[in-house]
Design an enzyme around this catalytic site. Structure first.
Site, PDB file in Angstrom:
ATOM      1  CG  HIS A   1      38.864  44.299  39.771  1.00  7.42           C
ATOM      2  ND1 HIS A   1      38.187  43.746  40.831  1.00  7.42           N
ATOM      3  CD2 HIS A   1      39.963  43.532  39.573  1.00  7.42           C
ATOM      4  CE1 HIS A   1      38.865  42.682  41.267  1.00  7.42           C
ATOM      5  NE2 HIS A   1      39.944  42.535  40.517  1.00  7.42           N
TER       6      HIS A   1
ATOM      7  CE  LYS B   1      42.238  42.119  43.925  1.00 10.48           C
ATOM      8  NZ  LYS B   1      41.363  40.988  44.075  1.00 10.48           N
TER       9      LYS B   1
ATOM     10  CG  ASN C   1      44.248  44.744  41.401  1.00 13.58           C
ATOM     11  OD1 ASN C   1      44.427  45.741  42.093  1.00 13.58           O
ATOM     12  ND2 ASN C   1      43.044  44.239  41.160  1.00 13.58           N
TER      13      ASN C   1
ATOM     14  CD  GLU D   1      40.835  39.876  37.354  1.00 21.28           C
ATOM     15  OE1 GLU D   1      41.946  39.582  37.786  1.00 21.28           O
ATOM     16  OE2 GLU D   1      40.151  40.801  37.818  1.00 21.28           O
TER      17      GLU D   1
ATOM     18  CB  SER E   1      43.254  31.852  42.764  1.00 23.58           C
ATOM     19  OG  SER E   1      42.300  32.382  43.660  1.00 23.58           O
TER      20      SER E   1
ATOM     21  N   GLY F   1      40.582  35.702  44.642  1.00 23.72           N
ATOM     22  CA  GLY F   1      40.861  35.692  46.074  1.00 23.72           C
ATOM     23  C   GLY F   1      40.313  34.478  46.801  1.00 23.72           C
TER      24      GLY F   1
ATOM     25  CD  GLU G   1      38.271  42.886  44.360  1.00 22.41           C
ATOM     26  OE1 GLU G   1      39.066  43.845  44.399  1.00 22.41           O
ATOM     27  OE2 GLU G   1      38.645  41.695  44.424  1.00 22.41           O
TER      28      GLU G   1
END
Ligand code: PGA
Length: 248
Positions: free
Chosen positions: A94, A12, A10, A166, A211, A172, A96
């Site tokens: 996701h 992003k 991904n 996730e 991560s 991240g 985000e």
């Protein structure tokens, strides 16, 4: 039961066109000849054609889709457009998108339906926040996300999903869920799916994200219910990403 192993990158909202092209070429030049898994690249949608042309050994996915059909929805990309590009995968829900763009469970449910209608395999993301894990609520949160995402889907449609667990606190942050924590949640997710569709739940690939890097991928992927990874940061480097994809 043999399940499909998958590693998806991904990207992003990263990389200029030139940087994307360099990465795609490097990935293509080093595509593993004996890979054990399906390897998917999810670049920003504006680079879809670039990816299809320059990294044709890989499967390509998008990072998001509209919950609407075609029409007057400025800035959106529909599932039928994705299908018309011969793109096979799309990430949905996701964290985000949930956090910054208002993707609610209801919207995610509509997005899933759009993708399934157009024969695109959704990679459905779920995962708890740090405070939810600290309060011991991770199972409840993830169960709720999955149950709401699949409302109204047939068993045959549910079987087509790829799930990505996730934990938001691991995305991240450099902080990976322990193999034990990840395996425990993956087994729990499979049990939720089992209660809906029975044994067919054993066919659904459940990826870990957060991560994930070359140093921890193998241990994670060796767990019985972890069928691969959804990779963010480490997917922006050809070497790290391909190393992860060869960690089975
Ligand atoms: P990360 O991101 O690998 O950079 O933690 C994973 C993701 O958000 O899909």
């Amino acid at each position: 039961m043999m399940r499909k192993k998958i590693v998806a990158g991904n990207w992003k909202m990263n990389l200029s066109k030139d940087e994307a092209l360099t990465l795609l070429k490097e990935l293509q030049a080093n595509f593993p000849s004996q890979n054990q898994c399906e390897i998917i690249l999810c670049p920003p949608s504006i680079y879809t054609e670039l990816a299809l042309q320059n990294a044709n050994s890989f499967n390509i996915g998008l990072q998001n889709v509209s919950d609407k059909e075609n029409g007057a929805f400025t800035g959106e990309i529909s599932a039928s457009m994705i299908q018309s590009m011969n793109v096979e995968y799309c990430i949905v829900g996701h964290s985000e998108r949930r956090q910054y763009f208002g993707d609610t469970d209801t919207i995610i449910n509509s997005k899933l339906k759009q993708l399934l209608k157009h024969n695109i395999t959704p990679i459905l993301c779920c995962g708890e926040l740090l405070e939810e894990r600290e309060a011991g609520r991770q199972n409840e949160v993830v169960q709720n996300q999955i149950e709401k995402a699949i409302v109204g889907l047939s068993n045959a449609e549910i079987e087509k999903l790829v799930i990505a667990y996730e934990p938001v606190w691991a995305i991240g942050t450099g902080k990976t869920a322990s193999t034990h924590q990840a395996q425990e949640m993956h087994a729990f997710i499979r049990s939720i799916l089992n209660s809906k569709i029975g044994d067919a739940s054993n066919k659904i690939s459940i990826l870990y994200g957060g991560s994930c890097k070359p140093e921890n991928a193998k241990e994670l992927f060796d767990s019985p219910d972890i069928d691969g990874g959804l990779i963010g940061g480490a997917a922006l480097n050809a070497n790290s990403f391909l190393q992860i994809a060869q960690s089975f």
